[in-house]
Structure formats: C-alpha cells, structure tokens
Design a protein around this motif. Structure first.
Motif, mmCIF file in Angstrom:
data_model
loop_
_atom_site.group_PDB
_atom_site.id
_atom_site.type_symbol
_atom_site.label_atom_id
_atom_site.label_comp_id
_atom_site.label_asym_id
_atom_site.label_seq_id
_atom_site.Cartn_x
_atom_site.Cartn_y
_atom_site.Cartn_z
ATOM 1 N N SER A 84 1.065 -1.338 0.080
ATOM 2 C CA SER A 84 0.277 -0.060 0.081
ATOM 3 C C SER A 84 0.919 1.267 0.017
ATOM 4 C CB SER A 84 -1.018 -0.086 1.287
ATOM 5 O OG SER A 84 -2.072 -1.004 1.115
ATOM 6 N N TYR A 85 0.546 2.173 -0.825
ATOM 7 C CA TYR A 85 1.337 3.321 -1.056
ATOM 8 C C TYR A 85 0.420 4.538 -1.703
ATOM 9 C CZ TYR A 85 2.306 1.295 -5.584
ATOM 10 O OH TYR A 85 2.398 0.516 -6.632
ATOM 11 N N ARG A 86 0.791 5.739 -1.324
ATOM 12 C CA ARG A 86 -0.019 7.089 -1.913
ATOM 13 C C ARG A 86 0.700 7.108 -3.305
ATOM 14 N NH1 ARG A 86 -3.490 8.578 1.332
ATOM 15 N NH2 ARG A 86 -3.281 8.248 3.648
ATOM 16 N N MET A 87 0.127 8.186 -3.897
ATOM 17 C CA MET A 87 0.322 8.379 -5.238
ATOM 18 C C MET A 87 2.125 8.512 -5.532
ATOM 19 S SD MET A 87 -0.954 8.893 -8.503
ATOM 20 C CE MET A 87 -2.464 9.647 -8.274
ATOM 21 N N VAL A 88 2.673 7.773 -6.452
ATOM 22 C CA VAL A 88 3.904 7.878 -6.712
ATOM 23 C C VAL A 88 4.419 9.319 -7.356
ATOM 24 C CG1 VAL A 88 4.246 5.327 -6.989
ATOM 25 C CG2 VAL A 88 3.747 6.739 -9.396
ATOM 26 N N ASN A 89 5.752 9.425 -7.198
ATOM 27 C CA ASN A 89 6.245 10.759 -7.759
ATOM 28 C C ASN A 89 6.701 10.742 -9.234
ATOM 29 O OD1 ASN A 89 8.605 9.544 -8.248
ATOM 30 N ND2 ASN A 89 9.584 9.998 -6.158
ATOM 31 N N LYS A 90 6.592 11.977 -9.791
ATOM 32 C CA LYS A 90 6.893 12.003 -11.261
ATOM 33 C C LYS A 90 7.854 11.313 -11.688
ATOM 34 C CE LYS A 90 7.725 15.939 -14.326
ATOM 35 N NZ LYS A 90 8.111 17.547 -14.577
ATOM 36 N N ASP A 91 8.965 11.207 -11.207
ATOM 37 C CA ASP A 91 9.939 10.220 -11.693
ATOM 38 C C ASP A 91 9.748 8.811 -11.700
ATOM 39 O OD1 ASP A 91 11.819 12.516 -11.646
ATOM 40 O OD2 ASP A 91 12.816 11.807 -9.760
ATOM 41 N N SER A 92 8.817 8.414 -10.840
ATOM 42 C CA SER A 92 8.395 6.975 -11.108
ATOM 43 C C SER A 92 7.500 6.860 -12.067
ATOM 44 C CB SER A 92 7.762 6.480 -9.579
ATOM 45 O OG SER A 92 8.630 6.534 -8.512
ATOM 46 N N LEU A 93 6.438 7.819 -12.303
ATOM 47 C CA LEU A 93 5.553 7.723 -13.580
ATOM 48 C C LEU A 93 6.574 7.811 -14.782
ATOM 49 C CD1 LEU A 93 2.687 10.090 -12.348
ATOM 50 C CD2 LEU A 93 2.861 7.595 -12.541
ATOM 51 N N LEU A 94 7.496 8.608 -14.797
ATOM 52 C CA LEU A 94 8.455 8.637 -16.098
ATOM 53 C C LEU A 94 9.237 7.508 -16.262
ATOM 54 C CD1 LEU A 94 9.684 12.319 -15.436
ATOM 55 C CD2 LEU A 94 8.445 11.703 -17.463
ATOM 56 N N GLU A 95 9.647 6.782 -15.251
ATOM 57 C CA GLU A 95 10.393 5.574 -15.293
ATOM 58 C C GLU A 95 9.599 4.579 -16.047
ATOM 59 O OE1 GLU A 95 13.106 2.437 -15.429
ATOM 60 O OE2 GLU A 95 13.528 4.646 -15.523
ATOM 61 N N GLY A 96 8.050 4.604 -15.480
ATOM 62 C CA GLY A 96 7.263 3.524 -15.975
ATOM 63 C C GLY A 96 6.929 3.742 -17.409
ATOM 64 N N ALA A 97 7.091 5.174 -17.901
ATOM 65 C CA ALA A 97 7.026 5.330 -18.994
ATOM 66 C C ALA A 97 8.309 4.752 -19.991
ATOM 67 C CB ALA A 97 6.562 6.861 -19.666
ATOM 68 N N ARG A 98 9.198 5.091 -19.631
ATOM 69 C CA ARG A 98 10.494 4.823 -20.198
ATOM 70 C C ARG A 98 10.555 3.136 -20.421
ATOM 71 N NH1 ARG A 98 14.802 1.871 -19.478
ATOM 72 N NH2 ARG A 98 14.181 1.683 -17.184
ATOM 73 N N ARG A 99 9.999 2.543 -19.738
ATOM 74 C CA ARG A 99 10.001 1.091 -19.693
ATOM 75 C C ARG A 99 8.703 0.382 -20.715
ATOM 76 N NH1 ARG A 99 12.035 -3.620 -20.261
ATOM 77 N NH2 ARG A 99 10.795 -5.467 -19.028
ATOM 78 N N ALA A 100 7.589 1.261 -20.761
ATOM 79 C CA ALA A 100 6.671 1.043 -21.732
ATOM 80 C C ALA A 100 7.394 1.291 -23.113
ATOM 81 C CB ALA A 100 5.525 1.947 -21.323
ATOM 82 N N ALA A 101 8.149 2.380 -23.326
ATOM 83 C CA ALA A 101 8.354 2.584 -24.456
ATOM 84 C C ALA A 101 9.508 1.604 -25.095
ATOM 85 C CB ALA A 101 9.146 3.950 -24.622
ATOM 86 N N GLU A 102 10.311 1.118 -23.907
ATOM 87 C CA GLU A 102 11.447 0.019 -24.452
ATOM 88 C C GLU A 102 10.694 -1.032 -24.999
ATOM 89 O OE1 GLU A 102 13.735 -0.875 -20.891
ATOM 90 O OE2 GLU A 102 15.092 1.043 -21.362
ATOM 91 N N LEU A 103 9.451 -1.384 -24.327
ATOM 92 C CA LEU A 103 8.641 -2.635 -24.781
ATOM 93 C C LEU A 103 8.002 -2.575 -25.995
ATOM 94 C CD1 LEU A 103 7.780 -3.908 -21.024
ATOM 95 C CD2 LEU A 103 9.406 -4.940 -22.832
ATOM 96 N N ASN A 104 7.884 -1.303 -26.607
ATOM 97 C CA ASN A 104 7.191 -0.977 -27.710
ATOM 98 C C ASN A 104 5.619 -0.922 -27.481
ATOM 99 O OD1 ASN A 104 6.830 -0.349 -30.403
ATOM 100 N ND2 ASN A 104 6.672 -2.433 -31.144
ATOM 101 N N VAL A 105 5.368 -0.499 -26.162
ATOM 102 C CA VAL A 105 4.044 -0.464 -25.823
ATOM 103 C C VAL A 105 3.391 0.809 -26.367
ATOM 104 C CG1 VAL A 105 2.582 0.211 -23.841
ATOM 105 C CG2 VAL A 105 4.122 -1.642 -23.768
#
Length: 335
Positions: A84-105
């Motif tokens: 359980s955790y509150r809303m993640v920070n901007k860096d975490s959201l950006l890191e998730g996006a970077r991973r998505a781009a790597e996977l051709n999502v």
C-alpha cells in the motif's frame, strides 16, 4: 458455411445480434470453439487486420481504498497482503513510461486506487503526462476512479488520451459486487470523460458469479456507452477478498466471452486484460483471434506473463504490434 460464419457476415453487414444469438455464442459447444473463433477473427480482421495494441499498467497508487468491491485486493474489506502506498512521484511515472517505450507499448496506463482522485493527485498526473508525451510520445490512459468534470478537462488539456472506468458487471449484478457506489456512478464517470473529449475506455470482469445473461447485458451496455476500448478481465480470485475461492471459468468459456464481445462490439478495441494467464492458460494465443489488444507486464497487485513471452506469442501468431501513430489513425477511422 457454419452458423458462426453466417452470423459474422451478418455483423459485418451491420446487423446487431439478438439476445438469443448472443447467448448462443456463450453456449457454443466446446467442439465448435475453433469455428467460433475463426468467425470472430473475420470481424476482427475487417477492422484491425493482424495488428495488436500493447498496453502497460503503472500502479501509481496502491491500496488505501474506501470502496468495498468484492473482487479487489485494494478495497476496504480486503485482507489480501499487498503493498500500500500513496501516489508515486513524477520520476516513478516517467520511469514507467520509459519502460513502456522500451517494450514497444503504445498505451501507458496510469492507475490509482481510491474512490476518485484528489485535485493534488490530478496535479501529479498532469505534471508527469506533459513530459511523458514530449519525451516518449506514448498514448496515455488514466484510471483514477470517479472523476469530476473539471478534473476530466484538466487531464485532457494535459495530454491524457483516454480515461478508463470499468462498468465491471451488469446493472442487475452490480450490488452483489459492491454497494459503496452505484452502477450509475460508473456510467456517469465514463460520460464525464467523453464530454471532456477523452476517449472512453470501459470494460468487464467475468467470473464474479454472474449469469450468462449478465455477460450479454454488459456487452450490450458497453456498446450503448460507445466505449472505444473494452478491457475484458477474467476474475483472478485473490486470497483475502470476498470472492476468494470463486472459480467458475475455464479456457474455452473465456474464448466464447471474447468472441461475444467482438460480435457485439465489432469496431471496438477488445483488450484481453487481467486474469488472462490464469484463466486462458495455454489458450491465450487463441484469444487474439477475437481481441486485438493485450496488457504486457504485471497488473495492479497480480503478476502477469513475462513481457518476452507476450512478444514471442505475437510473433508465433504472425501478428504485428501496432504503433502509436497507427492506433490514433485507427481510432479516427472507427469514429
């Protein structure tokens, strides 16, 4: 020509299924499932060819939810062991996006638990989305709960493309699943998203003690709602939730459900979503003869299939991953 091909041809000619025809798909004899999926593929191929849309979830806020949804490990009545955790920070959201781009999502889904977002949480998403769009060009879907009109406008202006709020089950079955909000609350949230210009995404969870008629009804409700994207989830009953131990599904029935959604919503993105690994098992590839979209990676509090296995499955099927540009063009064509 078999009955399913005849029905598919009628759908391609603009005919809507009768209730009896819809139920007959769910009651298709197991021996005829391959014929049914072949027919569903003819509809899928008309509108999407052999393209597959890839989606990835970022669980941006986990647990801490006051709602009492019986399927959800994050609800107030769940005893499931989750982070359980509150809303993640901007860096975490950006890191998730970077991973998505790597996977051709193509579509990056920012999901947060709770009844609905606070204005501060909307601020956090808005701040990250602008940079994600500039840096990676991903299509962004937000799923933040019950949305106020002014919040929907802010998300749209920031660059969010799509808003997800699932109806989950039929209006008749809704109160058996949750009582902390109404079925109409969910419908209204999708309408709020539509009115702001966000592409509406709304789907279902199958396997929650509903009847076959409930499944037909929710497929028709999503058609009436004109959802652009329809996630079809199959219940992954989590220990510690009220639906723990419920096990009503089998792989062949799940394929029939996917075919039903394609027949009723021929032009829409049908996405195989949560629970596919558990409920479809080795028949997962066949699901893509009806659906044209899948999640890669993990879900909210459950583990998905390895991303490399998802990509291998698509290659083995002879399907192609659809680019962000192609997705936007297809959405415009289907409107």
């Amino acid at each position: 020509m078999n009955q399913w091909m005849e029905l598919a041809d009628q759908v391609l000619d603009g005919k809507e299924l009768t209730n009896e025809e819809a139920l007959s798909i769910l009651d298709c004899p197991d021996d005829d499932v391959l014929l049914l999926m072949h027919a569903a593929f003819q509809i899928r191929k008309r509108y999407y060819g052999k393209k597959v849309k890839l989606n990835m979830i970022m669980n941006a806020k986990s647990g801490l939810c006051p709602e009492n949804c019986g399927y959800c490990s994050q609800s107030s009545i769940s005893n499931a062991e989750i982070d359980s955790y509150r809303m993640v920070n901007k860096d975490s959201l950006l890191e998730g996006a970077r991973r998505a781009a790597e996977l051709n999502v193509g579509t990056y889904c920012i999901v947060a638990s709770g009844r609905g977002p606070s204005n501060k949480e909307v601020d956090q998403v808005v701040d990250a989305v602008k940079e994600i769009k500039d840096t990676y060009g991903l299509k962004i879907c937000a799923c933040l709960g019950i949305l106020k009109p002014e919040q929907a406008v802010r998300l749209k202006e920031a660059g969010v493309d799509r808003y997800n709020h699932n109806l989950n089950t039929s209006a008749r079955n809704h109160d058996n699943i949750t009582t902390s909000h109404t079925y109409d609350d969910r419908v209204n949230t999708v309408e709020v998203a539509k009115e702001s210009g966000l592409s509406p995404c709304s789907g279902v969870i199958v396997g929650m003690k509903e009847t076959r008629q409930d499944v037909v009804d929710i497929a028709n409700s999503l058609k009436a709602l004109d959802a652009d994207s329809i996630p079809v989830n199959f219940l992954h009953a989590i220990k510690g939730t009220p639906l723990e131990g419920v096990d009503e599904l089998n792989p062949l029935y799940c394929l029939k459900v996917l075919a039903l959604f394609r027949f009723i919503n021929p032009t829409k993105e049908i996405r195989i979503s949560g629970g596919r690994e558990v409920n479809l098992g080795s028949l997962q590839p066949l699901g893509l003869y009806a659906a044209n979209s899948i999640f890669v990676g993990d879900y909210l509090t459950t583990i998905g299939q390895e991303e490399t296995e998802d990509h291998k499955m698509l290659v083995d099927l002879g399907f192609e991953v659809e680019s962000v540009e192609e997705m936007k063009e297809q959405l415009a064509l289907n409107k």
